[in-house]
Design a protein around this motif. Structure first.
Motif, mmCIF file in Angstrom:
data_model
loop_
_atom_site.group_PDB
_atom_site.id
_atom_site.type_symbol
_atom_site.label_atom_id
_atom_site.label_comp_id
_atom_site.label_asym_id
_atom_site.label_seq_id
_atom_site.Cartn_x
_atom_site.Cartn_y
_atom_site.Cartn_z
ATOM 1 N N ILE A 1 0.878 0.977 5.551
ATOM 2 C CA ILE A 1 0.041 2.167 5.751
ATOM 3 C C ILE A 1 0.753 3.173 6.648
ATOM 4 O O ILE A 1 0.727 4.385 6.401
ATOM 5 C CB ILE A 1 -1.317 1.746 6.333
ATOM 6 N N GLY A 2 1.433 2.655 7.689
ATOM 7 C CA GLY A 2 2.232 3.541 8.520
ATOM 8 C C GLY A 2 3.296 4.251 7.700
ATOM 9 O O GLY A 2 3.533 5.451 7.860
ATOM 10 N N LEU A 3 3.888 3.515 6.774
ATOM 11 C CA LEU A 3 4.924 4.089 5.921
ATOM 12 C C LEU A 3 4.358 5.195 5.029
ATOM 13 O O LEU A 3 4.997 6.235 4.829
ATOM 14 C CB LEU A 3 5.555 2.983 5.078
ATOM 15 N N LEU B 1 -2.134 -9.101 7.251
ATOM 16 C CA LEU B 1 -2.541 -7.769 7.693
ATOM 17 C C LEU B 1 -1.376 -6.981 8.265
ATOM 18 O O LEU B 1 -1.304 -5.770 8.101
ATOM 19 C CB LEU B 1 -3.643 -7.873 8.756
ATOM 20 N N ALA B 2 -0.439 -7.670 8.932
ATOM 21 C CA ALA B 2 0.664 -6.947 9.560
ATOM 22 C C ALA B 2 1.448 -6.157 8.516
ATOM 23 O O ALA B 2 1.768 -4.987 8.720
ATOM 24 C CB ALA B 2 1.575 -7.927 10.291
ATOM 25 N N LEU C 1 2.434 3.602 14.275
ATOM 26 C CA LEU C 1 1.815 2.432 13.648
ATOM 27 C C LEU C 1 2.881 1.398 13.293
ATOM 28 O O LEU C 1 2.747 0.206 13.600
ATOM 29 C CB LEU C 1 1.081 2.891 12.386
ATOM 30 N N PHE D 1 0.822 -1.209 0.000
ATOM 31 C CA PHE D 1 0.000 0.000 0.000
ATOM 32 C C PHE D 1 0.857 1.260 0.000
ATOM 33 O O PHE D 1 0.351 2.346 -0.245
ATOM 34 C CB PHE D 1 -0.954 -0.009 1.199
ATOM 35 N N GLY E 1 2.074 7.701 11.932
ATOM 36 C CA GLY E 1 2.619 6.691 11.032
ATOM 37 C C GLY E 1 3.763 5.933 11.691
ATOM 38 O O GLY E 1 3.821 4.696 11.639
ATOM 39 N N MET F 1 1.895 7.138 5.736
ATOM 40 C CA MET F 1 1.689 8.331 6.568
ATOM 41 C C MET F 1 3.017 9.031 6.834
ATOM 42 O O MET F 1 3.105 10.258 6.753
ATOM 43 C CB MET F 1 1.009 7.932 7.881
ATOM 44 N N VAL F 2 4.064 8.235 7.133
ATOM 45 C CA VAL F 2 5.366 8.834 7.430
ATOM 46 C C VAL F 2 5.913 9.573 6.202
ATOM 47 O O VAL F 2 6.315 10.736 6.278
ATOM 48 C CB VAL F 2 6.363 7.748 7.890
ATOM 49 N N ILE G 1 0.396 -5.070 5.608
ATOM 50 C CA ILE G 1 -0.412 -3.958 5.097
ATOM 51 C C ILE G 1 -0.386 -2.800 6.087
ATOM 52 O O ILE G 1 -0.239 -1.642 5.698
ATOM 53 C CB ILE G 1 -1.869 -4.403 4.870
ATOM 54 N N ILE G 2 -0.512 -3.134 7.372
ATOM 55 C CA ILE G 2 -0.564 -2.063 8.372
ATOM 56 C C ILE G 2 0.772 -1.327 8.436
ATOM 57 O O ILE G 2 0.810 -0.096 8.516
ATOM 58 C CB ILE G 2 -0.976 -2.641 9.738
ATOM 59 N N VAL G 3 1.885 -2.072 8.344
ATOM 60 C CA VAL G 3 3.201 -1.411 8.319
ATOM 61 C C VAL G 3 3.289 -0.504 7.094
ATOM 62 O O VAL G 3 3.757 0.646 7.176
ATOM 63 C CB VAL G 3 4.332 -2.452 8.308
#
Lengths: 292, 438
Positions: free
Chosen positions: A99-101, A92-93, B325, A37, B322, A103-104, A95-97
């Motif tokens: 998504i965090g990336l 899922l883990a 997370l 993502f 982020g 945002m960062v 994907i969630i990482v």
């Protein structure tokens, strides 16, 4: 009629970009069984690099090369630094990482460069060529089509005709067996990520001159469209990515041209839901891959 | 079962009554707290309570049923529009006060639930990344939907609603913000209590079973698709309640507030709090309300150049979220809730960190079935075989009746809240392992 021809032609050019980006998602999917993502955000970082290099040197090819190399470097860093350490037993883990990336990266770009759109010059003229009085592709669209199709051809050769391609495919399909046979599977996964991120960076750099310009959110829609393309085409199928990309490009172009650009996201949603409900494996995929 | 437990609140109560009594106590405490806060803090509290409705549903969806939704903002906005449209219609019909609020809230929840049902029907056919992509496309399409049907949704402007004043009986006692916080807290506590009961019950167990190993769950007679659809629908109802409450608090609803970034923020709250944990959802909701505000206050105090502070506004909190997370996912997948439990355990003398074993909770729940039926204490059962046992354990267990399985798995959820005696194997307890395993 003229309008239809024009929309079809630009749709094909835009679709080639979607196909290229979707192909990058397919590459990671095949190498690591993950949908990245963060692909859009990573490509955007590379595009900012290309923009800076072009501004510094005044040369478009230098910027393009820097962007592609930067994309590959992003792929390397993200795979070695983050994704390798994500818990692997759950899809899922990862994907969630990712998504965090996203945002960062987007917030970092926002802090460094602000939210304004920076116009990015195209290396060729963007006004359409008239063929028999009908406006068709612009020289830049032609450049995009040729580049995208060329890169796909090179990748197809790489995967089917070279030893590296064989190792990449082997470690994607049967990692354990490949390891036993001496293939460095971890290295192949990293190479897959680098290839994929470089292709995504190229796609973003081809797209942005035709859009509003460079902005921390320029690739958001590209990712959504390309995800749709990959799902329509079937995530395991590079040919699906190409045909799906061209189809989605033309559909989007027609919807935008006749119904307005606001309707385009709804068309994407409808297309996605339809394909997922009718043929969850993707139009070009034979296997039932997505249900448990 | 006689697992020694830490001294806890209300030791005599167990099961459903305990959940209900705790819910009432916490609600009363939160309402009492509103007297200590100024109007702006009460507004923040009301917002956090509204988010909690959505985050609690989301944490259950991701943590318990293993379905990731990036589109809960879309479900919240559905709740918000359902609330606003009904509220405006009732205002035109001359109805106001509590009946108008209750009817509008119900309409909001119903709207989101229906949308959630539709999404859930699609979701039941999909695995992780596909569902995530579908919900992503949905939330991206929200602004387009509101502007294409701008006759109903009023495009980017959104809808305004009449505000609900403080009831006359309380008028002298509390301010509007405090009243709004009360309403938000009460709705949130109803939502969270309902979810807590559902989590303890047979449906919660089935959701876990489907998450861990869908094939094994089916072999045990769990209707996997129906469970997934139900999980999505219930979660959507929570999001709808959250959207409706937010519309009640701000007296408006529009696509501007429900962006993709907001949707991701809900995921952050659920993950940072600890997936599957309702207490974690409360902590996460508080974090996503308080942290941006605190960061803004911090950068404002630093007296930065106007240009830089403008670029930091919004972006800085996104950056921190982020990074949080990623850090939580890589380092401590149990989130804040898990952190709290491990501190508590240290406090009682058993400082051993749980081995984050590779054994999936599916294997744990399914494998612990017979053991638990015998000893009545799943958490004291020896650790089962590592990961690949999933299907095998499930197959050998295929004849276990749902009742046995149920008693096996309701136990660990309860035990999860308590520390285990020193030296007890840790990895059978589902809450110890990463909560979103497939």
């Amino acid at each position: 009629m003229e309008r239809l021809a024009f929309l079809l032609a630009t749709g094909l050019a835009r679709g080639a970009i979607f196909a290229l980006f979707a192909l990058s998602l397919v590459l990671i999917w095949r190498a690591a069984r993950i949908i990245n993502f963060a692909q859009g955000a990573m490509a955007l970082v590379a595009t900012y690099l290309a923009f800076a290099v072009t501004a510094l040197t005044g040369s478009y090819p230098a910027g393009l090369a820097a962007g592609i190399l930067g994309g590959a470097a992003m792929g390397f860093v993200v795979e070695r630094g983050l994704m390798r350490h994500a818990p692997h037993h759950s899809p899922l883990a990862g994907i969630i990482v990712a998504i965090g990336l996203v945002m960062v990266l987007q917030s970092l770009l926002g802090i460094l460069f602000g939210a304004q759109y920076r116009p990015m010059a195209a290396p060729f003229d963007q006004s359409p060529i008239f063929v028999g009085g009908v406006p068709l592709l612009s020289p830049y669209d032609l450049f995009v089509l040729v580049t995208a199709l060329g890169v796909m051809g090179v990748l197809a050769l790489l995967f089917t005709r070279t030893s590296l391609g064989l190792q990449l495919r082997a470690s994607a399909f049967a990692p354990e067996v490949s390891r036993l046979l001496g293939v460095r599977v971890d290295r192949m996964v990293t190479i897959g990520w680098m290839l994929s991120a470089a292709v995504a960076a190229l796609a973003a750099m081809l797209l942005i001159p035709t859009e509003l310009g460079l902005n921390p959110h320029s690739t958001d829609m590209l990712f959504v469209y390309a995800f749709t393309v990959a799902v329509v085409g079937g995530l395991d199928s590079p040919v699906g990515a190409l045909l799906g990309g061209l189809t989605v490009g033309v559909v989007m172009s027609l919807v935008t041209g006749y119904l307005g650009s606001t309707v385009a996201p709804i068309a994407v949603l409808v297309l996605l839901v339809t394909v997922l409900l009718v043929k969850p494996g993707g139009v070009f995929s034979l296997r039932e891959a997505r249900t448990a | 079962m006689n697992v020694p437990t830490r001294p806890r609140l209300l030791p005599g109560l167990t099961g459903t009554p305990r959940v209900l009594v705790l819910a009432v106590l916490l609600t009363v405490l939160a309402i009492g707290a509103t007297f200590l806060l100024d109007p702006f803090r009460n507004f923040q509290l009301a917002t956090a309570a509204a988010y909690l409705c959505a985050v609690a549903g989301l944490t259950l969806l991701i943590g318990l049923s293993g379905q990731l939704s990036l589109g809960h903002a879309a479900l919240m906005i559905a709740g918000g529009y359902g609330y606003a449209l009904t509220s405006n219609a009732l205002t035109d019909a001359g109805i106001d006060g509590v009946p108008r609020f209750v009817a509008s809230l119900a309409a909001g929840v119903l709207t989101a639930t229906l949308l959630g049902l539709l999404l859930g029907l699609a979701a039941a056919r999909l695995r992780g990344p596909y569902l995530a992509g579908l919900t992503l496309a949905l939330v991206v399409a929200v602004p387009a939907i509101t502007s294409v049907w701008s006759g109903v949704f009023r495009g980017d402007q959104g809808l305004q609603t009449a505000y609900n004043p403080v009831p006359p009986a309380l008028e002298r006692l509390i301010a509007l913000e405090q009243w709004q916080a009360w309403v938000a807290i009460i709705v949130a506590s109803v939502v969270v209590t309902a979810l807590a009961l559902l989590r303890r019950g047979p449906l919660g167990l089935r959701m876990r079973a489907v998450r861990d190993d869908e094939t094994a769950a089916r072999l045990n007679g769990v209707p996997a698709r129906r469970v997934k659809v139900t999980a999505f629908t219930v979660s959507a109802a929570g999001a709808g309640a959250g959207g409706a409450v937010l519309c009640f608090v701000t007296q408006s609803v529009g696509p501007g507030a429900y962006t993709l970034a907001f949707s991701l923020l809900l995921v952050v709250a659920a993950v940072v709090g600890g997936l599957g944990s309702l207490g974690g959802a409360a902590l996460g909701s508080a974090v996503i309300v308080v942290l941006p505000w605190a960061l803004n206050a911090g950068t404002a105090a630093l007296d930065l150049p106007a240009d830089l502070s403008q670029r930091l506004a919004g972006n800085l909190s996104l950056l921190v979220f982020g990074a949080l997370l990623i850090a939580v996912m890589l380092l401590r997948p149990t989130g804040l809730a898990g952190l709290a439990t491990s501190w508590r355990r240290r406090g009682t003398g058993s400082g051993r960190r749980p081995a984050a074993g590779g054994s999936g909770p599916a294997a744990a729940v399914a494998g612990a079935g017979p053991a638990a039926a015998g000893t009545g204490a799943a958490s004291a059962a020896p650790a089962p075989a590592p990961a690949p046992a999933g299907t095998g354990a499930a197959l050998s267990d295929a004849d276990a009746t749902p009742d046995v399985a149920r008693s096996a798995a309701t136990e660990p959820t309860d035990a999860a809240a308590h520390p285990r005696p020193a030296g007890t194997p840790a990895s059978t307890d589902p809450s110890r392992t990463i909560p979103i395993e497939r």
